[in-house]
Design a protein around this motif. Structure first.
Motif, short mmCIF file in Angstrom:
data_model
loop_
_atom_site.label_atom_id
_atom_site.label_comp_id
_atom_site.label_asym_id
_atom_site.label_seq_id
_atom_site.Cartn_x
_atom_site.Cartn_y
_atom_site.Cartn_z
N MET A 47 0.82 -1.22 0.00
CA MET A 47 0.00 0.00 0.00
C MET A 47 0.85 1.27 0.00
SD MET A 47 -3.19 -1.08 2.45
CE MET A 47 -2.22 -1.67 3.83
N ASN A 48 1.95 1.21 -0.74
CA ASN A 48 2.87 2.35 -0.89
C ASN A 48 3.59 2.75 0.38
OD1 ASN A 48 2.42 2.63 -3.69
ND2 ASN A 48 0.52 3.73 -3.27
N ALA A 49 3.67 1.85 1.34
CA ALA A 49 4.46 2.14 2.54
C ALA A 49 5.92 2.24 2.13
CB ALA A 49 4.29 1.01 3.56
N PRO A 50 6.63 3.26 2.61
CA PRO A 50 8.05 3.35 2.24
C PRO A 50 8.82 2.18 2.84
CG PRO A 50 7.54 4.94 3.96
CD PRO A 50 6.24 4.32 3.53
N LYS A 51 9.54 1.47 1.99
CA LYS A 51 10.29 0.32 2.46
C LYS A 51 11.52 0.78 3.25
CE LYS A 51 10.64 -1.80 -1.59
NZ LYS A 51 10.95 -2.85 -2.58
N VAL A 52 11.77 0.06 4.32
CA VAL A 52 12.97 0.34 5.10
C VAL A 52 14.18 0.10 4.21
CG1 VAL A 52 14.35 -0.42 7.07
CG2 VAL A 52 11.89 -0.11 7.31
N GLY A 53 15.07 1.08 4.19
CA GLY A 53 16.26 1.00 3.35
C GLY A 53 16.13 1.75 2.04
N ASP A 54 14.92 2.15 1.67
CA ASP A 54 14.68 2.88 0.42
C ASP A 54 14.87 4.38 0.70
OD1 ASP A 54 13.74 4.11 -1.88
OD2 ASP A 54 11.94 2.86 -2.03
N LYS A 55 16.10 4.84 0.57
CA LYS A 55 16.44 6.22 0.90
C LYS A 55 15.60 7.25 0.14
CE LYS A 55 21.03 5.03 2.45
NZ LYS A 55 22.45 5.29 2.42
N PRO A 56 15.41 7.10 -1.18
CA PRO A 56 14.59 8.09 -1.89
C PRO A 56 13.14 8.16 -1.38
CG PRO A 56 15.90 6.84 -3.46
CD PRO A 56 16.04 6.16 -2.13
N ALA A 57 12.58 7.03 -0.98
CA ALA A 57 11.20 7.03 -0.47
C ALA A 57 11.10 7.71 0.89
CB ALA A 57 10.68 5.60 -0.38
N TRP A 58 12.12 7.59 1.70
CA TRP A 58 12.10 8.17 3.04
C TRP A 58 12.51 9.64 3.06
CZ3 TRP A 58 10.14 6.42 7.52
CH2 TRP A 58 9.72 5.09 7.54
N LYS A 59 13.28 10.07 2.07
CA LYS A 59 13.82 11.43 2.08
C LYS A 59 12.75 12.51 2.27
CE LYS A 59 17.01 14.50 -0.24
NZ LYS A 59 17.98 14.67 -1.32
N PRO A 60 11.65 12.52 1.49
CA PRO A 60 10.65 13.59 1.70
C PRO A 60 9.94 13.48 3.05
CG PRO A 60 9.88 12.02 0.04
CD PRO A 60 11.30 11.66 0.37
N ARG A 61 9.84 12.29 3.57
CA ARG A 61 9.19 12.12 4.88
C ARG A 61 10.09 12.67 5.98
NH1 ARG A 61 7.65 8.32 1.29
NH2 ARG A 61 5.51 7.60 1.39
N VAL A 62 11.36 12.33 5.91
CA VAL A 62 12.32 12.81 6.90
C VAL A 62 12.45 14.32 6.81
CG1 VAL A 62 14.74 12.71 7.61
CG2 VAL A 62 13.54 10.61 6.99
N ALA A 63 12.34 14.87 5.60
CA ALA A 63 12.45 16.32 5.40
C ALA A 63 11.36 17.09 6.15
CB ALA A 63 12.41 16.65 3.92
N LYS A 64 10.24 16.44 6.41
CA LYS A 64 9.15 17.08 7.15
C LYS A 64 9.46 17.19 8.64
CE LYS A 64 5.58 15.66 3.94
NZ LYS A 64 4.39 14.86 3.71
N GLY A 65 10.48 16.48 9.07
CA GLY A 65 10.87 16.50 10.47
C GLY A 65 10.32 15.31 11.22
#
Length: 106
Positions: A47-65
């Motif tokens: 369901m489009n959950a960002p996979k652990v280890g997928d840096k590009p998928a996590w980058k915008p999420r982490v950018a939100k703080g």
């Protein structure tokens, strides 16, 4: 004076070892909670959950703080249920799992 310096250095070293041991135990708990609750979706991208280890998928999420990521994990977001579907997880446990996943993904 030299003895005091040596004792202080030994005490600081012991505190560092204890802190590292506590951090390792906390990380192991977070990893266990991830495997028990979050890996089903974040391990495979269901369901489009960002996979652990997928840096590009996590980058915008982490950018939100981290506070925003924590809030989404605790309250639920899009298809993800609150607390990853495990209501037994306390806020601090959810935050530790988020930190674990971000640590593996950034």
């Amino acid at each position: 004076m030299k003895l005091q310096t040596i004792c202080a250095a030994l005490a600081l070293g012991a505190l560092a070892v204890a802190a590292n041991g506590a951090a390792a135990a906390d990380n192991a708990k977070a990893e266990a909670a991830y495997k028990a609750t979050c890996m089903a979706c974040h391990g495979s991208g269901v369901m489009n959950a960002p996979k652990v280890g997928d840096k590009p998928a996590w980058k915008p999420r982490v950018a939100k703080g981290k506070p925003a990521v924590y809030a989404n994990a605790i309250k639920g977001f899009n298809m993800m249920p609150a607390r990853g579907g495990n209501p037994a997880l306390k806020d601090d446990e959810v935050k530790a799992v988020v930190d674990y996943m971000i640590g593996k993904s950034s």
